[in-house]
Scaffold this active site. Sequence first.
Site, short mmCIF file in Angstrom:
data_model
loop_
_atom_site.label_atom_id
_atom_site.label_comp_id
_atom_site.label_asym_id
_atom_site.label_seq_id
_atom_site.Cartn_x
_atom_site.Cartn_y
_atom_site.Cartn_z
CD GLU A 129 13.22 1.36 9.73
OE1 GLU A 129 13.81 2.44 9.96
OE2 GLU A 129 13.59 0.27 10.19
CE LYS B 183 -1.90 2.92 2.51
NZ LYS B 183 -1.83 4.20 1.74
CD GLU C 249 10.16 13.65 11.03
OE1 GLU C 249 8.96 13.33 11.17
OE2 GLU C 249 11.01 12.90 10.51
CB CYS D 159 13.44 9.31 7.96
SG CYS D 159 14.50 8.18 7.05
P1 NAD Z 1 2.25 8.70 7.34
O1 NAD Z 1 2.44 7.92 8.60
O2 NAD Z 1 1.26 9.80 7.33
O3 NAD Z 1 1.81 7.72 6.14
C1 NAD Z 1 2.57 6.59 5.79
C2 NAD Z 1 1.67 5.51 5.23
O4 NAD Z 1 0.80 5.02 6.25
C3 NAD Z 1 0.76 5.96 4.11
O5 NAD Z 1 0.73 4.96 3.13
C4 NAD Z 1 -0.58 6.12 4.79
O6 NAD Z 1 -1.68 5.99 3.95
C5 NAD Z 1 -0.53 4.98 5.79
N1 NAD Z 1 -1.41 5.10 6.96
C6 NAD Z 1 -1.88 6.23 7.53
N2 NAD Z 1 -2.60 5.91 8.62
C7 NAD Z 1 -2.58 4.57 8.75
C8 NAD Z 1 -3.11 3.64 9.68
N3 NAD Z 1 -3.83 4.03 10.75
N4 NAD Z 1 -2.88 2.31 9.50
C9 NAD Z 1 -2.14 1.90 8.46
N5 NAD Z 1 -1.61 2.73 7.53
C10 NAD Z 1 -1.82 4.05 7.68
O7 NAD Z 1 3.70 9.19 6.96
P2 NAD Z 1 4.13 10.12 5.73
O8 NAD Z 1 3.66 11.51 5.99
O9 NAD Z 1 3.75 9.46 4.46
O10 NAD Z 1 5.72 10.06 5.82
C11 NAD Z 1 6.50 10.98 6.52
C12 NAD Z 1 7.05 10.34 7.77
O11 NAD Z 1 7.75 9.14 7.44
C13 NAD Z 1 8.08 11.22 8.47
O12 NAD Z 1 7.86 11.20 9.86
C14 NAD Z 1 9.41 10.53 8.14
O13 NAD Z 1 10.42 10.76 9.07
C15 NAD Z 1 9.01 9.10 8.09
N6 NAD Z 1 9.97 8.29 7.31
C16 NAD Z 1 10.79 7.43 7.97
C17 NAD Z 1 11.72 6.68 7.26
C18 NAD Z 1 12.64 5.70 7.96
O14 NAD Z 1 13.27 4.91 7.28
N7 NAD Z 1 12.75 5.74 9.28
C19 NAD Z 1 11.83 6.83 5.88
C20 NAD Z 1 10.96 7.71 5.23
C21 NAD Z 1 10.03 8.45 5.96
#
Ligand code: NAD
Length: 489
Positions: free
Chosen positions: A259, A184, A393, A293
Amino acid sequence: MSTSDPESVFTAASQKSISVGGVFHVGDAAGIDVVNCANEEVVATVPSASAEQVNAALEAAKAAQYGWWRSGPSARATLMRAMAGVLRANAAVLSEALTLESGKTRAITGIEVEFAAMYLEWNAAWALRLEGEILPSDSPDEQIHIQREPMGVVAAITAWNWPLALLCRKLGPALVTGNAVVVKPSEVTPLATILAIQLWEEHLEMPPGLVGLVTGDGSVGRALVSNPITNLVTFTGHRDTGKAIMRDASANLTRVALELGGKAPAIVLADADLELAVAGIIAARFNFAGETCGAAERILVERPVVEEFTRLFAERAAQLRIGDPQGDVDFGPLVNAAQLEKVSAAVSAAVAEGASVVLGGSSPAGAEFETGYWYSPTVLTDVTPDMAVAREEVFGPVIPIMTIDSFEEGLAIANDTRYGLASYVYTSTYASAMTAARELNFGEMFINRGPGEAMHAHHTGWKESGLGGEDGKHGLLHYTQLKVVYHNW
Ligand code: NAD
């Protein structure tokens, strides 16, 4: 596929964005717009998978998984290498999609496609390297062995910032160890993922259901997490979403690998090579507009050099070229209006709390920036460790510089955070570098260098930055479970 008319390619691709058992579906009417973040034009509308489609994709993955595992490691590696080849052969259209949906420059999205291919290849090389263990037994005529088996069905839920790299970072270890996967992608940037999966289905003999695809927002992610067919959720995204996923997964005791975000400190000691520090931290903060990240989120500089460092850093940041990410620039727009609002609010709050703006602090002026989600490179001083901009962040091209009076104070401020992903230290003293390596509570540490992790190492967040870790041997083993066998003759 060609990029001659990319937007029609993306529109066509998005209409078939749900793959159940290798068959693409149109989804229901309620679609989500994918927007070109440089000009706010809607590029495609991607449907949301229904609860039934999510369940069917998981059922198809479950049906595919046993045969995939039993096909043997070499056969699995062969298909994975072919998947990497398909990505490389279609690098132009994939890179175009990534730039359009995420705002990353073409130079970076070109690298992202190559990295995605390398993730598949690096993991494929592990096919014949998984090992078990043989143990003695206290019973006469008995021996014990431990073997590794796949988890089964993996739900891979990804963030918007590195769609293709995150996809293959998860598919690589999952597939080589014999799992089937339902993917997804983020609703903000789903196009490159949709294209990749369509291309694999089109060009390769993919076992039906081995790599399923469901698009939509967080509710589709929740349906994957809550479904008892899912044996492992591998997630990259926000800290709070990670916590929600862990809560939902607990209903079925489903394993999670998370992550999450970070608040990476960059400590610059008085004995550091300042040119090196400036160059490294500029890359660690401003590559991809800071939407990464592991990005440096706060700089801690020893007092004797803070003035010179700040001057050099602001000078270099002022030279960054911001503009259309399809062209030759240093960084493009932020991913969407919400992200622009978040970054801009973080700066306003910092200023209200007493921070000074040394550079930037607003969106750039000019006709080319009238549409799209732009924010200038921003450097803040007079920041204290208790301000929100030093604690939460920001995920944008904004960096606070703080002054420290000793290395120990720098370590204490650096560690005073809920996060624990990346950290950076600049020093020319071996003892300081080694002390930092011992004392910093972060899963990843870069000494005298900028960002960029190695896929054969390990990418792992401590504290509220994650659980499980990805990449390298340790990341790969997370996709397996142990079985112990007693041989009594
Ligand atoms: P997000 O958590 O809003 O969304 C990520 C994914 O989760 C999307 O596909 C979203 O549709 C899905 N999602 C949302 N709510 C959900 C739920 N309740 N259950 C299951 N899935 C759900 O994150 P984002 O805004 O897309 O990404 C940014 C964040 O990701 C930042 O905090 C960044 O630091 C982090 N990030 C971490 C890494 C790492 O390797 N540690 C890498 C990239 C990004």
